[in-house]
Motif scaffolding. Structure first.
Motif, mmCIF file in Angstrom:
data_model
loop_
_atom_site.group_PDB
_atom_site.id
_atom_site.type_symbol
_atom_site.label_atom_id
_atom_site.label_comp_id
_atom_site.label_asym_id
_atom_site.label_seq_id
_atom_site.Cartn_x
_atom_site.Cartn_y
_atom_site.Cartn_z
ATOM 1 N N GLN A 34 50.036 37.594 45.085
ATOM 2 C CA GLN A 34 50.124 38.561 43.650
ATOM 3 C C GLN A 34 50.092 37.386 42.918
ATOM 4 O OE1 GLN A 34 53.612 40.795 43.541
ATOM 5 N NE2 GLN A 34 52.561 40.954 41.440
ATOM 6 N N VAL A 35 49.611 36.515 42.217
ATOM 7 C CA VAL A 35 49.089 36.122 41.070
ATOM 8 C C VAL A 35 47.547 36.834 40.994
ATOM 9 C CG1 VAL A 35 47.931 34.076 42.663
ATOM 10 C CG2 VAL A 35 49.186 33.910 39.477
ATOM 11 N N ALA A 36 46.662 36.840 42.477
ATOM 12 C CA ALA A 36 45.488 37.712 41.967
ATOM 13 C C ALA A 36 45.900 39.206 41.300
ATOM 14 C CB ALA A 36 44.532 37.544 43.027
ATOM 15 N N LEU A 37 45.921 39.793 41.744
ATOM 16 C CA LEU A 37 46.790 40.971 42.125
ATOM 17 C C LEU A 37 47.329 41.050 40.282
ATOM 18 C CD1 LEU A 37 47.029 44.434 42.384
ATOM 19 C CD2 LEU A 37 49.541 43.418 43.057
ATOM 20 N N ASP A 38 47.807 40.299 39.740
ATOM 21 C CA ASP A 38 48.696 40.322 38.188
ATOM 22 C C ASP A 38 47.742 39.847 37.388
ATOM 23 O OD1 ASP A 38 50.759 40.710 39.281
ATOM 24 O OD2 ASP A 38 51.976 38.238 38.787
ATOM 25 N N LEU A 39 46.187 39.304 37.405
ATOM 26 C CA LEU A 39 45.518 38.918 37.016
ATOM 27 C C LEU A 39 44.787 40.191 37.342
ATOM 28 C CD1 LEU A 39 43.718 35.363 37.630
ATOM 29 C CD2 LEU A 39 45.180 36.112 35.813
ATOM 30 N N VAL A 40 44.463 40.532 37.568
ATOM 31 C CA VAL A 40 43.662 41.570 37.882
ATOM 32 C C VAL A 40 44.177 43.146 37.329
ATOM 33 C CG1 VAL A 40 42.720 43.957 39.629
ATOM 34 C CG2 VAL A 40 42.249 41.587 40.084
ATOM 35 N N LEU A 41 45.207 43.426 37.500
ATOM 36 C CA LEU A 41 45.866 44.927 36.687
ATOM 37 C C LEU A 41 46.113 44.603 34.678
ATOM 38 C CD1 LEU A 41 48.841 45.121 39.591
ATOM 39 C CD2 LEU A 41 47.125 46.184 38.602
ATOM 40 N N GLN A 42 45.760 42.776 34.900
ATOM 41 C CA GLN A 42 46.174 42.620 33.517
ATOM 42 C C GLN A 42 44.986 42.679 32.440
ATOM 43 O OE1 GLN A 42 48.401 38.592 32.978
ATOM 44 N NE2 GLN A 42 47.803 38.941 31.011
ATOM 45 N N HIS A 43 44.001 42.306 33.116
ATOM 46 C CA HIS A 43 42.589 41.982 32.873
ATOM 47 C C HIS A 43 41.530 42.637 32.915
ATOM 48 C CE1 HIS A 43 43.632 38.590 30.617
ATOM 49 N NE2 HIS A 43 44.162 37.964 32.721
ATOM 50 N N VAL A 44 41.787 43.615 34.049
ATOM 51 C CA VAL A 44 40.374 44.554 34.848
ATOM 52 C C VAL A 44 41.021 46.220 34.396
ATOM 53 C CG1 VAL A 44 38.790 45.341 35.773
ATOM 54 C CG2 VAL A 44 39.430 43.271 35.946
ATOM 55 N N PRO A 45 40.424 46.636 32.780
ATOM 56 C CA PRO A 45 40.338 48.116 32.324
ATOM 57 C C PRO A 45 40.558 48.944 33.941
ATOM 58 C CG PRO A 45 38.757 47.078 31.158
ATOM 59 C CD PRO A 45 39.092 46.022 32.315
ATOM 60 N N GLU B 78 38.156 43.530 44.424
ATOM 61 C CA GLU B 78 36.902 42.883 44.610
ATOM 62 C C GLU B 78 36.379 42.530 42.817
ATOM 63 O OE1 GLU B 78 34.624 42.964 46.281
ATOM 64 O OE2 GLU B 78 34.049 44.628 47.456
ATOM 65 N N SER B 79 37.445 42.657 41.878
ATOM 66 C CA SER B 79 37.852 42.795 40.728
ATOM 67 C C SER B 79 38.437 41.075 40.528
ATOM 68 C CB SER B 79 39.041 43.392 39.773
ATOM 69 O OG SER B 79 38.017 44.786 40.244
ATOM 70 N N VAL B 80 39.026 40.614 41.403
ATOM 71 C CA VAL B 80 39.847 39.375 41.584
ATOM 72 C C VAL B 80 38.400 37.886 40.420
ATOM 73 C CG1 VAL B 80 40.917 37.388 42.613
ATOM 74 C CG2 VAL B 80 41.283 39.293 42.757
ATOM 75 N N PRO B 81 37.040 37.692 41.896
ATOM 76 C CA PRO B 81 36.934 37.437 40.756
ATOM 77 C C PRO B 81 36.391 37.212 39.239
ATOM 78 C CG PRO B 81 35.339 38.368 42.509
ATOM 79 C CD PRO B 81 37.019 39.107 42.550
ATOM 80 N N ALA B 82 36.507 38.777 39.100
ATOM 81 C CA ALA B 82 36.014 38.784 37.775
ATOM 82 C C ALA B 82 36.928 38.460 36.558
ATOM 83 C CB ALA B 82 35.605 40.044 37.262
ATOM 84 N N ALA B 83 38.672 38.694 37.067
ATOM 85 C CA ALA B 83 39.765 38.630 36.394
ATOM 86 C C ALA B 83 39.848 37.288 36.162
ATOM 87 C CB ALA B 83 40.958 39.419 37.550
ATOM 88 N N GLN B 84 39.738 36.500 36.905
ATOM 89 C CA GLN B 84 39.063 35.126 36.967
ATOM 90 C C GLN B 84 38.277 34.829 35.826
ATOM 91 O OE1 GLN B 84 38.777 32.565 40.923
ATOM 92 N NE2 GLN B 84 40.755 31.902 40.164
ATOM 93 N N ARG B 85 37.481 35.502 35.849
ATOM 94 C CA ARG B 85 36.478 34.769 35.068
ATOM 95 C C ARG B 85 36.567 35.478 33.153
ATOM 96 N NH1 ARG B 85 30.262 33.919 35.637
ATOM 97 N NH2 ARG B 85 29.356 35.494 34.133
ATOM 98 N N VAL B 86 37.779 36.306 33.247
ATOM 99 C CA VAL B 86 37.858 36.365 32.104
ATOM 100 C C VAL B 86 39.046 35.300 31.470
ATOM 101 C CG1 VAL B 86 39.767 37.953 30.604
ATOM 102 C CG2 VAL B 86 38.369 38.454 32.339
ATOM 103 N N VAL B 87 39.781 34.810 32.714
ATOM 104 C CA VAL B 87 40.839 34.039 32.119
ATOM 105 C C VAL B 87 40.657 32.671 31.678
ATOM 106 C CG1 VAL B 87 42.752 32.505 33.033
ATOM 107 C CG2 VAL B 87 42.270 34.943 33.677
ATOM 108 N N GLY B 88 39.048 31.906 32.468
ATOM 109 C CA GLY B 88 38.504 31.199 31.717
ATOM 110 C C GLY B 88 38.020 30.131 33.278
#
Ligand code: FAD
Ligand code: 2HG
Ligand code: ZN
Length: 469
Positions: A255-266, A329-339
């Motif tokens: 869930q935490v990865a899905l949340d990051l994606v929904l929050q950070h990947v347009p 597929e967007s999980v790595p990109a979303a994690q990258r946005v977080v830092g």
């Protein structure tokens, strides 16, 4: 004549970059862990150019760092800080040399993008099944050199399993041309197998003959909400059996990865299932006209009835399917946005995954309180990206300082479960010490001997995989 002038004579002026702005993109790795320097970036146009370059470098004892799409995770394609190494970019070797639809093979040069290789296969109704989030920018030569994994290993294996033949330039410039499409050839040692996963330390891959498969005619993709990773493993067994082993992808997303994606990947939107601690992205594929959608619906309904799954949604068309894949597929990109993230690319025997997740989560919370876990990945292969991102408002330096102790604890846990500290991303310069620690001494010694016999002067990507010298 200085070195860059000599290289321009050897390869042609257009093949040598030396201006600081031109070479800059080649000197930093994708994760921005390493910043190197270089004498020059060489971009030969063909295998003859690569051969001339290596012959000359071997004589002059100049180290060569091959680079494909520069999407690797372990700093393997980044030169050191001495400024005495050359970067060898394969990007101009980008031709599809032959497509043999009836023989189910294709021959491509190393600098072809993975997406280009997939498209060349699709044009003749064939499938090249290797698939990674980076497929639009990584090169097939880089995939071979790292033995990349990705999202269809469950059905088709790692890159290694997709190779029929290779063309490789050796350290002295000689060309080993073994591009045969033969499926059966038991003549001595499997030399080409040695280059796959050798990360540029044994030779430069310039072309490959690859296996193709019939194109998929049926596909069914689902997003499945589950309570527990143990349920994922039980469901995998059921689905493989029920579908006649047509399960090609089986990916775990918390869930935490899905949340990051929904929050950070347009452009991403939440899938239509109940909220759950974990989700699976499951895909069945077949080259025949099978009704996989009904099969998957029925299998998932049975899983929900028996309490193995909480909820599921099956994609109704290709847009919905693409949307589900985008979330994964967007999980790595979303994690990258977080830092910055602390990454652990681990695998364990599938049955040990729940035990690993429980014990590993405890270690992560205890040893890196500034972080939060984003553990996801190719659960069908026993491979998790057991990553940590930094909690907002915590100190960057404190988080980064947790890395060594956490890494040691996680990798020791993995070793105790009979797993691997590098499931699919390789060793590069990042994990040389880990290989020394966890590889059996006899294996390490053999690797060193192989390296020495292929590259006696140590010019091929020194310090990667094995310590230099
Ligand atoms: P590079 O990064 O340029 O090089 C990697 C290594 O190979 C270096 O050691 C380099 O010296 C050597 N090399 C490159 N070309 C040659 C050649 N022609 N001959 C000899 N040596 C060579 N990896 C996975 O395994 N699975 C995944 O699912 C996955 N997903 C990813 C998703 C994203 C968003 C990103 C950014 C990366 C991902 N990766 C994944 C990591 C990476 O894409 C792979 O390791 C890929 O195979 C690297 O290819 P490259 O062309 O970028 O190689
Ligand atoms: C993936 O599976 C890649 O998405 C990247 O291997 C993993 O960023 C990562 O840690
Ligand atoms: Zn991966």
């Amino acid at each position: 004549m200085d070195i860059t002038a000599r290289l321009r004579v050897l390869l042609g002026p257009e093949a040598v970059l030396s201006a600081p702005d031109d070479v800059a993109p080649y000197l930093v790795d994708h994760r921005r862990l390493y910043q190197g320097k270089t004498l020059a970036v060489c971009q030969p146009a063909d295998v003859a150019g690569v051969s001339r370059l290596l012959a000359w470098c071997n004589e002059a004892r100049i180290a060569v760092v091959p680079q494909g799409g520069n999407t690797g995770y372990c700093g393997g394609a980044t030169p050191d800080e001495s400024g005495q190494q050359l970067v060898l970019s394969l990007r101009r070797l980008n031709k599809v040399r032959a497509v043999d639809a009836s023989g189910f093979s294709l021959t491509v040069e190393a600098g072809c993008l993975l997406a280009q290789v997939q498209a060349a296969a699709a044009e003749v109704q064939r499938l090249f099944p290797l698939s990674l989030g980076s497929e639009g920018s990584c090169q097939i030569g880089g995939n071979l050199a790292t033995n990349a994994g990705g999202t269809s290993v469950l059905r088709y294996g790692m890159t290694r399993d997709l190779v029929l033949g290779l063309e490789v330039v050796l350290a002295d410039g000689s060309v080993l041309s073994s591009l045969s499409p033969l499926r059966k050839d038991n003549t001595g040692y499997d030399l080409k197998g040695l280059f796959v996963g050798s990360e540029g330390t044994l030779g430069i891959i310039t072309a490959a003959c690859l296996k193709l498969f019939p194109a998929d005619r049926s596909v069914a993709t689902a997003w499945v909400a589950i309570a527990d990773p143990q349920d994922a493993i039980s469901l995998l067994g059921r689905l493989r059996a029920a579908s006649g082993d047509r399960c090609s992808s089986f990916e775990l997303v918390p869930q935490v990865a899905l949340d990051l994606v929904l929050q950070h990947v347009p452009g991403t939107r939440s899938p239509d299932t109940v909220a759950a601690p974990w989700y699976l992205l499951v895909e069945l594929t077949s080259p025949a006209d099978d009704d996989l959608e009904t099969l998957l619906n029925e299998a998932l309904a049975a899983a929900i009835d028996s309490g193995l799954a909480l909820d599921a949604v099956v994609a109704q068309n290709s847009t919905q399917r693409d949307n589900l894949w985008r979330l994964r597929e967007s999980v790595p990109a979303a994690q990258r946005v977080v830092g910055h993230s602390l990454k652990h690319d681990i695998s364990v025997p599938i049955a040990a995954l729940p035990q690993f997740i429980t014990a590993g989560s405890h270690l992560a919370h205890t040893l890196a309180p500034e972080g939060f876990l984003v553990g996801y990945g190719h659960v069908g292969d026993g491979n998790l990206h057991f990553n940590l991102s930094q909690r907002p408002g915590t100190d960057n330096a404190a988080f980064a300082a947790r890395e060594p102790a956490l890494k040691r604890a996680i990798h020791d846990l993995v070793a105790s479960l009979g797993g691997s500290f590098s499931a699919e991303h390789g060793i590069g310069q990042l994990k040389v010490g880990e290989l020394e620690r966890y590889a059996p001494a006899a294996e390490l010694l053999l690797m060193q001997r192989i390296k020495h016999s292929f590259d006696p002067n140590g010019i091929l990507n020194p310090g990667k995989v094995l310590r230099a010298g």
